[in-house]
Each structure stands twice: as C-alpha cells, then as structure tokens.
Scaffold this active site. Structure first.
Site, PDB file in Angstrom:
ATOM      1  N   ARG A  22      28.676  -5.381 -23.411  1.00 48.32           N
ATOM      2  CA  ARG A  22      28.461  -6.208 -24.593  1.00 48.32           C
ATOM      3  C   ARG A  22      29.574  -5.908 -25.585  1.00 48.32           C
ATOM      4  O   ARG A  22      29.740  -4.778 -26.004  1.00 48.32           O
ATOM      5  CB  ARG A  22      27.099  -5.945 -25.206  1.00 48.32           C
ATOM      6  N   SER A 113      22.420 -11.591 -25.334  1.00 43.18           N
ATOM      7  CA  SER A 113      21.015 -11.631 -25.744  1.00 43.18           C
ATOM      8  C   SER A 113      20.813 -12.284 -27.109  1.00 43.18           C
ATOM      9  O   SER A 113      21.168 -13.433 -27.297  1.00 43.18           O
ATOM     10  CB  SER A 113      20.429 -10.221 -25.693  1.00 43.18           C
ATOM     11  N   HIS A 114      20.309 -11.526 -28.079  1.00 44.73           N
ATOM     12  CA  HIS A 114      19.984 -12.086 -29.388  1.00 44.73           C
ATOM     13  C   HIS A 114      21.140 -11.980 -30.371  1.00 44.73           C
ATOM     14  O   HIS A 114      20.982 -12.340 -31.533  1.00 44.73           O
ATOM     15  CB  HIS A 114      18.761 -11.359 -29.933  1.00 44.73           C
ATOM     16  N   LYS A 126      26.404  -8.884 -17.343  1.00 44.82           N
ATOM     17  CA  LYS A 126      25.763  -7.796 -16.616  1.00 44.82           C
ATOM     18  C   LYS A 126      25.485  -8.194 -15.177  1.00 44.82           C
ATOM     19  O   LYS A 126      25.443  -9.380 -14.842  1.00 44.82           O
ATOM     20  CB  LYS A 126      24.472  -7.354 -17.302  1.00 44.82           C
ATOM     21  N   ASP A 277      14.825 -15.831 -27.657  1.00 44.90           N
ATOM     22  CA  ASP A 277      16.159 -15.435 -28.100  1.00 44.90           C
ATOM     23  C   ASP A 277      17.262 -16.149 -27.315  1.00 44.90           C
ATOM     24  O   ASP A 277      16.997 -17.054 -26.525  1.00 44.90           O
ATOM     25  CB  ASP A 277      16.322 -13.910 -28.026  1.00 44.90           C
ATOM     26  N   ASP A 279      19.118 -15.618 -24.686  1.00 40.25           N
ATOM     27  CA  ASP A 279      19.053 -15.765 -23.221  1.00 40.25           C
ATOM     28  C   ASP A 279      17.635 -15.941 -22.703  1.00 40.25           C
ATOM     29  O   ASP A 279      17.408 -15.921 -21.498  1.00 40.25           O
ATOM     30  CB  ASP A 279      19.728 -14.571 -22.549  1.00 40.25           C
ATOM     31  N   ASP A 281      14.802 -14.090 -22.933  1.00 40.17           N
ATOM     32  CA  ASP A 281      13.899 -13.045 -22.429  1.00 40.17           C
ATOM     33  C   ASP A 281      12.967 -12.480 -23.506  1.00 40.17           C
ATOM     34  O   ASP A 281      11.939 -11.904 -23.182  1.00 40.17           O
ATOM     35  CB  ASP A 281      14.666 -11.927 -21.695  1.00 40.17           C
ATOM     36  N   ARG A 282      13.323 -12.649 -24.784  1.00 37.23           N
ATOM     37  CA  ARG A 282      12.433 -12.121 -25.827  1.00 37.23           C
ATOM     38  C   ARG A 282      11.502 -13.221 -26.356  1.00 37.23           C
ATOM     39  O   ARG A 282      11.765 -14.406 -26.169  1.00 37.23           O
ATOM     40  CB  ARG A 282      13.246 -11.580 -27.001  1.00 37.23           C
ATOM     41  N   GLU A 363       7.709  -4.231 -24.402  1.00 33.82           N
ATOM     42  CA  GLU A 363       8.377  -3.351 -25.358  1.00 33.82           C
ATOM     43  C   GLU A 363       8.103  -3.875 -26.766  1.00 33.82           C
ATOM     44  O   GLU A 363       7.965  -5.086 -26.971  1.00 33.82           O
ATOM     45  CB  GLU A 363       9.885  -3.366 -25.150  1.00 33.82           C
ATOM     46  N   SER A 365      10.105  -4.315 -28.967  1.00 33.12           N
ATOM     47  CA  SER A 365      11.224  -5.138 -29.429  1.00 33.12           C
ATOM     48  C   SER A 365      11.121  -6.572 -28.914  1.00 33.12           C
ATOM     49  O   SER A 365      12.126  -7.171 -28.542  1.00 33.12           O
ATOM     50  CB  SER A 365      12.526  -4.508 -28.972  1.00 33.12           C
ATOM     51  N   LYS A 376      12.273  -9.279 -18.782  1.00 34.89           N
ATOM     52  CA  LYS A 376      11.264  -9.782 -19.704  1.00 34.89           C
ATOM     53  C   LYS A 376      11.415 -11.290 -19.784  1.00 34.89           C
ATOM     54  O   LYS A 376      12.466 -11.836 -19.427  1.00 34.89           O
ATOM     55  CB  LYS A 376      11.389  -9.112 -21.064  1.00 34.89           C
ATOM     56  N   ARG A 496      16.009   4.591 -35.398  1.00 35.57           N
ATOM     57  CA  ARG A 496      14.771   3.809 -35.367  1.00 35.57           C
ATOM     58  C   ARG A 496      13.584   4.750 -35.578  1.00 35.57           C
ATOM     59  O   ARG A 496      13.460   5.755 -34.877  1.00 35.57           O
ATOM     60  CB  ARG A 496      14.615   3.086 -34.028  1.00 35.57           C
TER      61      ARG A 496
HETATM   62  C1  G1P Z   1      16.889  -2.317 -28.068  1.00 35.57           C
HETATM   63  C2  G1P Z   1      15.384  -2.311 -28.028  1.00 35.57           C
HETATM   64  C3  G1P Z   1      14.904  -2.080 -26.618  1.00 35.57           C
HETATM   65  C4  G1P Z   1      15.516  -3.119 -25.673  1.00 35.57           C
HETATM   66  C5  G1P Z   1      17.029  -3.109 -25.827  1.00 35.57           C
HETATM   67  C6  G1P Z   1      17.676  -4.214 -24.994  1.00 35.57           C
HETATM   68  O1  G1P Z   1      17.400  -1.056 -27.667  1.00 35.57           O
HETATM   69  O2  G1P Z   1      14.854  -1.327 -28.882  1.00 35.57           O
HETATM   70  O3  G1P Z   1      13.496  -2.138 -26.569  1.00 35.57           O
HETATM   71  O4  G1P Z   1      15.179  -2.843 -24.342  1.00 35.57           O
HETATM   72  O5  G1P Z   1      17.386  -3.304 -27.194  1.00 35.57           O
HETATM   73  O6  G1P Z   1      17.220  -5.476 -25.349  1.00 35.57           O
HETATM   74  P1  G1P Z   1      17.834   0.111 -28.695  1.00 35.57           P
HETATM   75  O7  G1P Z   1      18.856  -0.479 -29.618  1.00 35.57           O
HETATM   76  O8  G1P Z   1      16.595   0.507 -29.439  1.00 35.57           O
HETATM   77  O9  G1P Z   1      18.370   1.213 -27.818  1.00 35.57           O
HETATM   78 ZN    ZN Z   2      17.609 -11.336 -24.698  1.00 36.72          ZN
END
Ligand code: G1P
Ligand code: ZN
Length: 543
Positions: A22, A113-114, A126, A277, A279, A281-282, A363, A365, A376, A496
């Site tokens: 990324r 992703s987002h 990936k 989001d 892609d 998955d969220r 998760e 998130s 997801k 976090r």
């Molecule tokens: C964050 C989220 C985690 C998720 C990941 C990828 O990771 O907290 O749940 O799997 O993005 O989408 P983190 O930045 O906390 O390591």
């Molecule tokens: Zn995503």
C-alpha cells in the site's frame, strides 16, 4: 526478460509480512514498480506456468493501467488463464469468491481499501492464495525475499486489451476471460439468503439507503438490492465507481459517511442504512436513530444467522479479533459454540474457516464475514441484516434492544491517537508492558484491575504462534482496555486504545457510549501515562 533498471524495494517503509503493498499512487506509477512486485509474487509461488489467476480491483486511479501490466506479465510467465472483472473491477470479496469457485491458483487484487484514490492519493496491490484469502505469512515472507534478489521480469510487447468487452481474448499464449464482476457473487448471495423474504420487506414499504461511496460496491448493490430484491431506484447512493471516489474517503464510518448517518438519524429517515468501503469488504450498519457498532453487529449476526438459509443448520463457531468487544463471546457461550480470539487482521481467520471451526468472524474495524469467502464482506453483512430484519419483522433498534436485554450490553469505543512520535509510542507500550505483572489489584481511576497481559496467539490449526499482539487490561465487572500500535498507519505511530464496559442489565440508546466508557478511558490514560508520553489530551478519532 526485461532487466530492472532501478532498485527493487517495493516494501520499503512498510512492515514486512503485510499481505500486500500500500503506497502513494505515484510510487506505483514509477517504471518497474508494479513489475518488480508482480514478478516477485510469481517467483515466490514457483511461477505461474499453466496456472489460472483472478485479477481485479476497486476501480481507483491507475487500476486499469496496472491490470494491463499484470496481464502482459502473467502471459509472459506462461499463465494459462486470467479471469478479469469487466473494466478491471472486482470487489475484494467477489475476487475471493471467484478464486474459490474457479479453482484458481490465486489472484491479484488492486486496492488500497478505504484510503482515498487518485494520482495524489493511495494505491495497493496484494496477492491472495487458492483458498481465496490473503497470502499467509509464509508466502508474504517469500515474496519479500524475492524483492531483495530479483533483477529482471518477463513481459510481452503487446497493445492493451479492451477490458470493457465480456468474453475471451488471447494474449500471448494466455486466455484472458473478462467476466461480469457481479454475476457469480450475486448467485452466491442468492444461495445464502432468503431473497423472497427480503423482496417482501421492500414490497411492504421498508426503506433503505446504501452508500457505495463512489467505490466498487455500486454495481453490486444496484444489481442485488435494486434489480434482484426490488428496492426502489435511488436506494443505492453514489453508486457509480469513480477513480477518485468522488474525492472522498471511501471509509464506511460515522465520520466519512456522515451524510448517510445524518439521514438515518432523522425522524423521517429510512428504516435501514448501510455503507461499504473502496473495495467492498468493510461495512457500516444503521437503523433509524441507531448506529450499530461492528462488535455488536457480529454478536447480533451470530445470534440470528440461523434465520438465513445458508446458515440454517447453525454456526460452527465464531471468531473475533482480540480488540473487538466481547459481545459475541456471550452469544457463543449461550449457544454452546466456540469463540476464538485472534490477532488483528483478517488473515488470522483463514485457518479457522478452512478447518470448519468457525462460520462467522469479525473485527471491530467494520469487517464482518463468514465461511462463504476468505475475506470480510460488506454487502454480505448488509444482506444478512436484511434477512434477519425480514424474518423477525422488527426494526434494527428493536433487534438491538432485545439482544442487549438477553446478553447484556458491551459498551465499546476505539480511540485513535494518530501520527504520534514513533519513539514515544514505543516507549509507552514498553513501559506498560514492563509494568503488567504488577497491575492486578491496582485501582487506576477507581477501577480494579483483575488481569493484565500481552496477547499472543497460538493458532489451533497450524500451531503457529504470533506474539506481541496488544496489551490487554481487564477490570472488575467485565470492563477492558486494550492498547496496540497500528500496523497500517502511514505517519509516525498510530496508537489504538480500545475501551469496553459490560452492562448486564442491557441499557439503551439514552446512555451515551463515551460517557459510559469515561472511567475505563481515564484508567487506561493513567496507567499508560498517555498525556505525558504522547502530548495528547484527547484522541484524534473515536469510533
Ligand atoms: C486496521 C484494523 C484491522 C484491519 C486492518 C486492515 O489495522 O484495525 O482490524 O484488519 O486495518 O483492514 P491496524 O491499523 O489497526 O493495524
Ligand atoms: Zn477494504
């Protein structure tokens, strides 16, 4: 054989072992960058000769160009077939499904992703393996090793192919099959859920808004919600994918999807609202006047999954990432099924799903999913909620209230401290870790600590151990504080802090979450010397 004329260090600045790249889009656009990573993937999996690959992405800026590069390389490396989503689009869960359904060796998924998209925003790439899930650490380590020794890549000197036409074309000796990105995924959803019941719900006047956030789920949501399930046109908002996601953040949370949240919080708002989001998955789930936390959503879905045809035999078990609230543990206990606690990151669910130990996982998130794919899946969560609402004939608020009454309520919030000085963050974690043995019995902010540890995960399937996955502090009465450093943050460190408090008598919406968690937050701040070490008096983001 084309010689790489520049250093090949695609992972520079990124934690090795992460399941993909990324980076800024302009970095991906540098000559040889995509080529270096893709050839490293191919080498790490012992070549792609005779193999089938699935290729697609979330449609962000540079998606189509990168796909052309990957296709030429796959053909030059002897791949037999590439299955590509029309216009280069495939949501991450749909790509996972196609890999499984078509027995592909793996897939390349293009997405950040987002994160925002555009020439000055982010891009990602990936590799997923044959079970449809992100490459496990053994594979990502092999890819990383390849990037350190690779000096050349294979490609063809051919024109771009037209990604807009369904059907098959030949590229070198490889067949490129361009598929409707939605079709196979929609069939899978139709198998899992009671589409007639959901259709009935819309026919009876149930109103919904789905915010695709200008990203990949637009075509999926339109085809499934509006065309197949009969939701009125206009149910799907921002449904046309654009390369810069309408200049927004395609992140389905109350901050970036605020217009949707405002809409559903109004008295005359829709009955139900959801977003996904970049892609796909969220997910974010809302009912009129109520936001469902991802942790609560997982618990409600676990308790009610049997109402959907795909899960009518019940679920084998559930898994949640460690920082996710323990609401689903209570459901699992009541149902007499196992609940696994795994480190943060979807890849840790793969073994449990493959071994049939769990059916649902999630998760905090905003990621929820099941054994139907190995990623997801945002729309899946939305459809399972719709199925449950249709069968129960109750509003989201009603379902939540009943759930809390039955299992108690886990108030929950995550506080993020972003771009913290990396050394200060590491010292905070180090000092707290060193103090762990002395914590039980202490009473920061008046809350007694019962247990404290550093989470390490022993995978029950392959026996592997993942250490240092976050600090857990349990307080009396079922409250908990968790601290960990983000693995995905890009600037300095992101700390976090995950806060949870259990209220056995249920509780309702009148009690504001942050107020309910104030004492736990104060206890964690005191223990970690948060203000002094980070210089912050409040979090940057609370979700
Ligand atoms: C964050 C989220 C985690 C998720 C990941 C990828 O990771 O907290 O749940 O799997 O993005 O989408 P983190 O930045 O906390 O390591
Ligand atoms: Zn995503």
């Amino acid at each position: 054989m084309t010689t790489l004329t520049q250093d090949c260090t695609p992972f520079e600045g990124q934690k090795p072992g992460t399941s993909g790249l990324r980076k800024k889009t302009r970095v991906f656009m540098e000559p040889g960058y995509v080529e270096c990573f893709v050839q490293s993937v191919f080498n790490a999996i012992e070549g792609v000769e005779g193999k089938t690959l699935v290729i697609g992405g979330d449609g962000r800026f540079f998606n189509a160009e990168a796909i052309q590069t990957i296709l030429r390389m796959a053909a030059a490396n002897g791949a037999k077939r590439a299955i590509v989503g029309k216009d280069g689009l495939l949501s991450t869960p749909a790509a996972s499904h196609l890999i499984r359904k078509r027995s592909a060796s793996g897939g390349l998924i293009l997405s950040a992703s987002h994160n925002p998209g555009g020439i000055d925003a982010d891009f990602g790439l990936k590799y997923n393996v044959s079970n449809g899930g992100p490459a496990p650490e053994s594979v990502t380590a092999a890819i990383y090793d390849e990037t350190r020794t690779i000096s050349s890549y294979k490609t063809l000197d051919t024109d771009d192919i037209d990604l807009g036409d369904l059907g098959e074309v030949t590229l070198g000796g490889m067949t490129v099959e361009i598929v409707d990105p939605v079709a196979a995924y929609a069939v899978l959803m139709e198998k899992l859920f009671d589409f007639d019941a959901i259709k009935g719900l819309f026919q009876a006047g149930f109103t919904m808004r789905f915010d695709a956030m200008h990203a990949v789920t637009g075509p999926y949501a339109k085809a499934i919600l509006e065309e197949k399930l009969g939701a009125p046109e206009g149910t799907v908002l921002n449904g046309v994918p654009s390369v810069d996601f309408g200049k927004g953040h395609p992140d389905p949370n109350p901050i970036w999807a605020k217009p949707l949240v405002d809409m559903v919080m109004a008295e005359d708002g829709p009955d139900f609202a959801a977003a996904s989001d970049g892609d796909g998955d969220r997910n974010m789930i809302l009912g009129r006047g109520v936001y469902v936390t991802p942790s609560d959503s997982l618990a409600v879905l676990a308790a009610n999954a049997h109402l959907a045809p795909g899960y009518k035999e019940g679920i084998a078990g559930v898994a949640r990432s460690m920082p996710t609230s323990r609401a689903c543990d209570r459901v699992a206990e009541a149902m007499g099924i196992a609940c696994f606690e795994t480190p943060t990151g979807w890849k840790f669910f793969g073994n449990l799903l493959d071994a049939g130990k769990v059916t649902l996982c999630g998760e905090e998130s905003a990621g929820t999913g099941s054994s139907h794919v190995r990623e997801k899946d945002g729309l899946w969560a939305v459809l399972l909620w719709l199925n449950i609402i249709a069968v129960r004939g109750q509003s989201v608020h009603h379902i939540l209230k009943d759930h809390w009454k039955e299992y108690g309520r886990n108030y929950y919030s995550r506080h993020d401290y972003e771009a913290v000085d990396a050394t200060a963050a590491a010292e905070l974690m180090g000092a707290l870790e060193a103090a762990l043995p002395d914590l039980p019995g202490q009473r920061p902010a008046g809350l007694m600590i019962t247990e404290a540890d550093q989470f390490s995960y022993h995978d029950p399937v392959d026996g592997s151990v993942s250490e240092n996955q976050g600090l857990r502090i349990n307080f009396e009465g079922g409250a908990r504080g968790v601290l960990r450093l983000s693995g995905t943050g890009t600037e300095g460190a992101t700390l976090r802090v995950y806060l949870e408090r259990y209220e056995p008598s249920g509780g309702d919406l009148e009690i504001e979450t942050q107020a309910a968690l104030a004492q736990v937050a104060a206890a964690v701040a005191e223990l970690s010397d948060l203000e002094k070490r980070t210089g912050r008096t409040k979090p940057d983001v609370m979700t």
